[in-house]
Write an enzyme that holds these catalytic residues in place. Structure first.
Site, PDB file in Angstrom:
ATOM      1  N   TRP A 169      -2.955  -2.572  -1.604  1.00 53.88           N
ATOM      2  CA  TRP A 169      -2.526  -3.877  -2.083  1.00 53.88           C
ATOM      3  C   TRP A 169      -3.243  -4.892  -0.982  1.00 53.88           C
ATOM      4  CZ3 TRP A 169       0.552  -8.272  -0.591  1.00 53.88           C
ATOM      5  CH2 TRP A 169       0.525  -9.171  -1.398  1.00 53.88           C
ATOM      6  N   ASN A 173      -1.589   1.156   5.941  1.00 61.51           N
ATOM      7  CA  ASN A 173      -0.619   0.554   5.107  1.00 61.51           C
ATOM      8  C   ASN A 173      -0.409  -0.509   6.478  1.00 61.51           C
ATOM      9  OD1 ASN A 173       1.224  -0.966   3.898  1.00 61.51           O
ATOM     10  ND2 ASN A 173       2.698   0.838   3.865  1.00 61.51           N
ATOM     11  N   GLY A 174      -0.071  -1.729   6.171  1.00 65.19           N
ATOM     12  CA  GLY A 174       0.355  -2.623   7.061  1.00 65.19           C
ATOM     13  C   GLY A 174      -0.793  -3.875   7.376  1.00 65.19           C
ATOM     14  N   ARG A 199       4.894   0.611  -6.012  1.00 61.10           N
ATOM     15  CA  ARG A 199       4.747  -0.167  -4.841  1.00 61.10           C
ATOM     16  C   ARG A 199       3.858  -1.446  -4.980  1.00 61.10           C
ATOM     17  NH1 ARG A 199       6.580   2.313  -0.480  1.00 61.10           N
ATOM     18  NH2 ARG A 199       5.550   1.235   1.200  1.00 61.10           N
ATOM     19  N   CYS A 210       0.694  -1.297  -0.014  1.00 58.44           N
ATOM     20  CA  CYS A 210       0.077  -0.077  -0.025  1.00 58.44           C
ATOM     21  C   CYS A 210       0.582   1.343   0.149  1.00 58.44           C
ATOM     22  CB  CYS A 210      -0.908   0.044   1.148  1.00 58.44           C
ATOM     23  SG  CYS A 210      -1.708  -1.473   1.591  1.00 58.44           S
ATOM     24  N   HIS A 216      19.449 -34.337 -13.341  1.00 60.68           N
ATOM     25  CA  HIS A 216      18.946 -35.441 -12.026  1.00 60.68           C
ATOM     26  C   HIS A 216      17.486 -35.146 -11.930  1.00 60.68           C
ATOM     27  CE1 HIS A 216      23.118 -36.456 -11.101  1.00 60.68           C
ATOM     28  NE2 HIS A 216      23.120 -35.195 -11.153  1.00 60.68           N
ATOM     29  N   LYS A 219       6.543  -3.671  -4.858  1.00 50.26           N
ATOM     30  CA  LYS A 219       8.051  -3.347  -4.765  1.00 50.26           C
ATOM     31  C   LYS A 219       8.547  -3.575  -3.277  1.00 50.26           C
ATOM     32  CE  LYS A 219      11.610  -1.307  -6.455  1.00 50.26           C
ATOM     33  NZ  LYS A 219      12.620  -2.194  -7.257  1.00 50.26           N
ATOM     34  N   GLU A 269      18.805 -15.421 -10.864  1.00 50.51           N
ATOM     35  CA  GLU A 269      18.158 -13.817 -10.914  1.00 50.51           C
ATOM     36  C   GLU A 269      17.660 -13.517 -12.329  1.00 50.51           C
ATOM     37  OE1 GLU A 269      17.345 -11.632  -9.437  1.00 50.51           O
ATOM     38  OE2 GLU A 269      17.189 -10.004 -10.537  1.00 50.51           O
ATOM     39  N   GLU A 314       8.935 -12.708 -13.328  1.00 49.78           N
ATOM     40  CA  GLU A 314       8.466 -11.357 -12.771  1.00 49.78           C
ATOM     41  C   GLU A 314       7.451 -10.665 -13.703  1.00 49.78           C
ATOM     42  OE1 GLU A 314      10.520  -9.872  -8.859  1.00 49.78           O
ATOM     43  OE2 GLU A 314      11.718  -9.592 -10.668  1.00 49.78           O
ATOM     44  N   LYS A 373      13.781 -12.729 -13.079  1.00 47.48           N
ATOM     45  CA  LYS A 373      13.290 -11.422 -13.718  1.00 47.48           C
ATOM     46  C   LYS A 373      12.485 -11.759 -14.776  1.00 47.48           C
ATOM     47  CE  LYS A 373      14.483  -9.100 -11.968  1.00 47.48           C
ATOM     48  NZ  LYS A 373      14.756  -8.550 -10.701  1.00 47.48           N
TER      49      LYS A 373
HETATM   50  C1  G6P Z   1       9.828  -7.987  -3.414  1.00 43.24           C
HETATM   51  C2  G6P Z   1       9.781  -7.395  -4.796  1.00 43.24           C
HETATM   52  C3  G6P Z   1      11.329  -8.049  -5.404  1.00 43.24           C
HETATM   53  C4  G6P Z   1      12.481  -7.807  -4.267  1.00 43.24           C
HETATM   54  C5  G6P Z   1      12.223  -8.360  -3.053  1.00 43.24           C
HETATM   55  C6  G6P Z   1      12.994  -7.823  -1.897  1.00 43.24           C
HETATM   56  O1  G6P Z   1       9.381  -9.281  -3.440  1.00 43.24           O
HETATM   57  O2  G6P Z   1       8.715  -7.724  -5.687  1.00 43.24           O
HETATM   58  O3  G6P Z   1      11.508  -7.419  -6.700  1.00 43.24           O
HETATM   59  O4  G6P Z   1      13.364  -8.245  -4.850  1.00 43.24           O
HETATM   60  O5  G6P Z   1      10.774  -7.764  -2.493  1.00 43.24           O
HETATM   61  O6  G6P Z   1      13.018  -6.399  -1.688  1.00 43.24           O
HETATM   62  P1  G6P Z   1      13.872  -5.686  -0.935  1.00 43.24           P
HETATM   63  O7  G6P Z   1      13.302  -4.304  -1.117  1.00 43.24           O
HETATM   64  O8  G6P Z   1      14.268  -6.078   0.187  1.00 43.24           O
HETATM   65  O9  G6P Z   1      15.283  -5.834  -1.936  1.00 43.24           O
END
Ligand code: G6P
Length: 609
Positions: free
Chosen positions: A75, A99-100, A27, A2, A503, A604, A480, A487, A484
């Site tokens: 959210w 938020n929270g 966010r 949020c 395996h 985010k 990674e 996502e 990516k």
């Molecule tokens: C969320 C985001 C990811 C990010 C992760 C950790 O899940 O969608 O893209 O890598 O949080 O976030 P941070 O701010 O702790 O790096």
């Protein structure tokens, strides 16, 4: 997660709130709303969906006209995304955005229902609005807030307005971010600085269990007892431009392109006279010598940066490093002692699980070091020592430039670690650092190859599933690269250590299943190539990402992306290579018609566990 905004001043409040919410879109959210005082009455407009839907609603229902109000992007956690579950929530006298997560909301709801309150939504947040009303008497908002906060369990950032006070905004926080913007004759609250950066660069960080009141005299701060608190005003180093797209179609592409610059900045800030220097943050050679074990804990991309860090630290410093997912680490009763160094990595510095892992490590007596991009964040303030990476604001949900500066910091730490413990000489530390200094150019050379990355992406757009394989640092990168792609393109993908595929998972390889093979590590190149051949023999479509000049047997590779790393040591090639993976993910997303900046369901900054 949020986003919260609030405004008091002479400007058109609806415009300021909507603009602020737009800046917080990164966010992640699924509904939005605002509440603004218009002729001393609170007018609320809210809707499920994106801000464009909110704008339509404002057009049809009429924009509230006023100078004081609060806004929110939600959210969903408790209750589906719907108009009624959207914030602000109100019970007549008090209107809030939250938020929270309020962990004891069920108890509170039961109590408040007994007191005659009726609930309209399924949210935990509505209980806060009712509780505030319950404690509100004698026109004393501060008393209502302090009493309410004492009863809340969980995490919150709250923006609050009281019907009786059309020229005041209150806010409070515990565990969720909230920042106060201090302008000339106007004040703001927001979950993050970009929301008010256009109007002011001056801000005050609200700490846990603090309350702020915005009125015509500015911002006043109070503790949980309602007593005044003195706070320091700081000035943001970011400028408006940094938080804008600057001609790029998406933030993600802009952020990928910023990597040479932010890597250079981070390098400059963490080195002196050609060697890594962490003395400013209190990390001395003596301390590094005393470290027995290293734990790196984080979530998502930051955790994958941690895996590159593990490989680098173990390779050069010969110290054992364990990388743990923060949401696991915090509950696995880890064995820690005063000789352990726990490194938490986080772009936002607000990720709930990473923060909890840090708190646990501290409580067990380990030394803690944060690698964080947002220097005013909770994690940055909580850790014993903090490396501030200099990626600048990262707006796209999928992390790119923050990952690169995280690994730069971990490389530098590895070199200093190795030197402090006598594993390498001073001249070797200098040599490695000078190689790292070459990475911004190597990154630029990869970014110049965007067209080839776009072509590789075009080969993937109709695929349902694919694999990334690699060994060593290439395996860390595969993780990674796969994340990516998943996502933002929504193509299912898995990352495998190249030697592990046979395996089991090799059974999933069919005719034309794409396998992106990362083959940059020369000492194990032949092994990686053998694994690639194994899947090729079973019909895979091979995209090989390799060092310029790497030779493969005829017919074993369908698409080759040769990258020019110059003289870079193999250990350092993840930096330029990841840019190719980011670009492939970016173009796959765009070619499939997605918005890479705002992938579905993702947030985010994840402030819930
Ligand atoms: C969320 C985001 C990811 C990010 C992760 C950790 O899940 O969608 O893209 O890598 O949080 O976030 P941070 O701010 O702790 O790096």
């Amino acid at each position: 997660m949020c986003g919260i905004v609030g405004y008091l001043g002479a400007r058109d409040c609806t415009e300021v709130l909507m603009d602020g919410l737009e800046k917080l879109e990164y966010r992640g959210y699924d509904s939005a709303g605002i509440a603004v005082f218009e002729n001393n009455e609170i007018k609320t407009v809210k809707t499920r969906g994106k801000l464009s839907q909110m704008k339509n609603k404002l057009e049809t229902e009429g924009k509230p006209v006023g100078h004081c109000g609060i806004g929110h992007t939600r959210w969903a956690t408790h209750g589906e995304p719907s108009d009624v579950n959207s914030h602000p929530h109100s019970n007549g006298r008090v209107t809030i955005v939250h938020n929270g997560i309020i962990e004891n909301y069920a108890e509170l709801k039961e109590f408040l229902t007994e007191q005659g309150y009726t609930f309209l939504s399924q949210t935990d947040s509505e209980a806060v609005a009712c509780l505030l009303d319950y404690y509100y008497s004698e026109r004393n908002p501060l008393h209502a807030i302090t009493e309410t906060l004492k009863e809340l369990r969980g995490s919150y950032a709250l923006g609050i307005i009281f019907k009786d006070f059309p020229e005041r905004v209150y806010a409070a926080r515990r565990g969720s971010p909230l920042i106060v913007g201090v302008g000339d004759g106007e004040s703001f609250i927001a979950s993050d600085i970009p929301a008010f950066l256009k109007y002011t660069k001056d801000y005050v960080l609200l700490d846990d269990d603090e309350i702020v009141r915005l009125d015509k005299d500015g911002a006043k701060f109070f503790d949980l007892h309602g007593l005044p608190v003195k706070k320091e005003t700081q000035t943001a180093e970011w400028d408006v431009e940094q938080a804008q797209k600057c001609g790029f179609p998406h933030y993600m592409l802009k952020e990928i392109h910023e990597q040479p610059e932010v890597v250079q900045k981070t390098l400059d800030s963490l080195t002196s006279e050609g060697v890594p220097d962490f003395s400013e943050i209190g990390l001395t050679d003596e301390m590094l010598r005393g470290v027995g074990r290293v734990f790196i804990t984080a979530c998502g991309t930051a955790m994958y940066a941690g895996i590159v860090g593990k490989y680098a630290i173990e390779k050069v410093a010969r110290v054992p490093v364990a990388v743990e997912i923060a949401s696991e680490f915090r509950y696995m009763n880890p064995i820690l002692n005063a000789e352990d160094l726990v490194i938490v990595v986080s772009q936002s510095g607000e990720t709930a699980d990473t923060k909890a892992a840090l708190e646990l490590a501290k409580s067990r007596g380990a030394k803690t070091l944060a690698v964080v991009n947002v220097k005013y964040s909770a994690i940055a303030r909580l850790a014993d020592m903090c490396v501030n990476t200099l990626a600048g604001p990262e707006i796209a949900v999928a992390s790119t430039k923050a990952y690169s500066v995280q690994i730069v910091s971990l490389y530098l730490l590895a070199f200093r670690f190795a030197y402090a413990r006598g594993a390498i000489s001073e001249s070797e530390m200098k040599r490695l650092t000078s190689l790292l200094e070459q990475t911004p150019q190597a990154i630029s050379r990869v970014i110049e190859r965007s067209d080839e990355c776009q072509f590789a992406a075009s080969q993937l757009i109709n695929t349902e599933t694919l694999f990334f394989i690699g060994r060593g640092f290439d395996y860390a990168l595969s993780l990674e690269g796969s994340l990516k792609l998943k996502e933002i393109s929504y193509i299912h993908s898995e990352a495998y250590a190249a030697g592990e595929l046979k395996h089991g998972t090799i059974s999933l390889i069919e005719q034309n299943t794409p396998v992106i093979t990362i083959a940059t590590q020369r000492h194990i190149l032949e092994k990686t190539i053998s694994n690639m051949e194994e899947v090729k023999a079973r019909g895979a479509y091979i995209i090989a990402i390799c060092r310029k000049g790497t030779m493969f047997a005829e017919g074993s590779v369908d698409l080759k992306l040769e990258l020019d790393f110059g003289d870079l040591d193999d250990m350092l090639v993840p930096l330029p290579t990841v840019c190719a993976l980011q670009l492939i993910a970016y173009y796959s997303s765009v070619l499939r018609g997605n918005d890479p900046d705002k992938p579905r369901n993702l947030a985010k900054s994840v402030t819930t566990e």
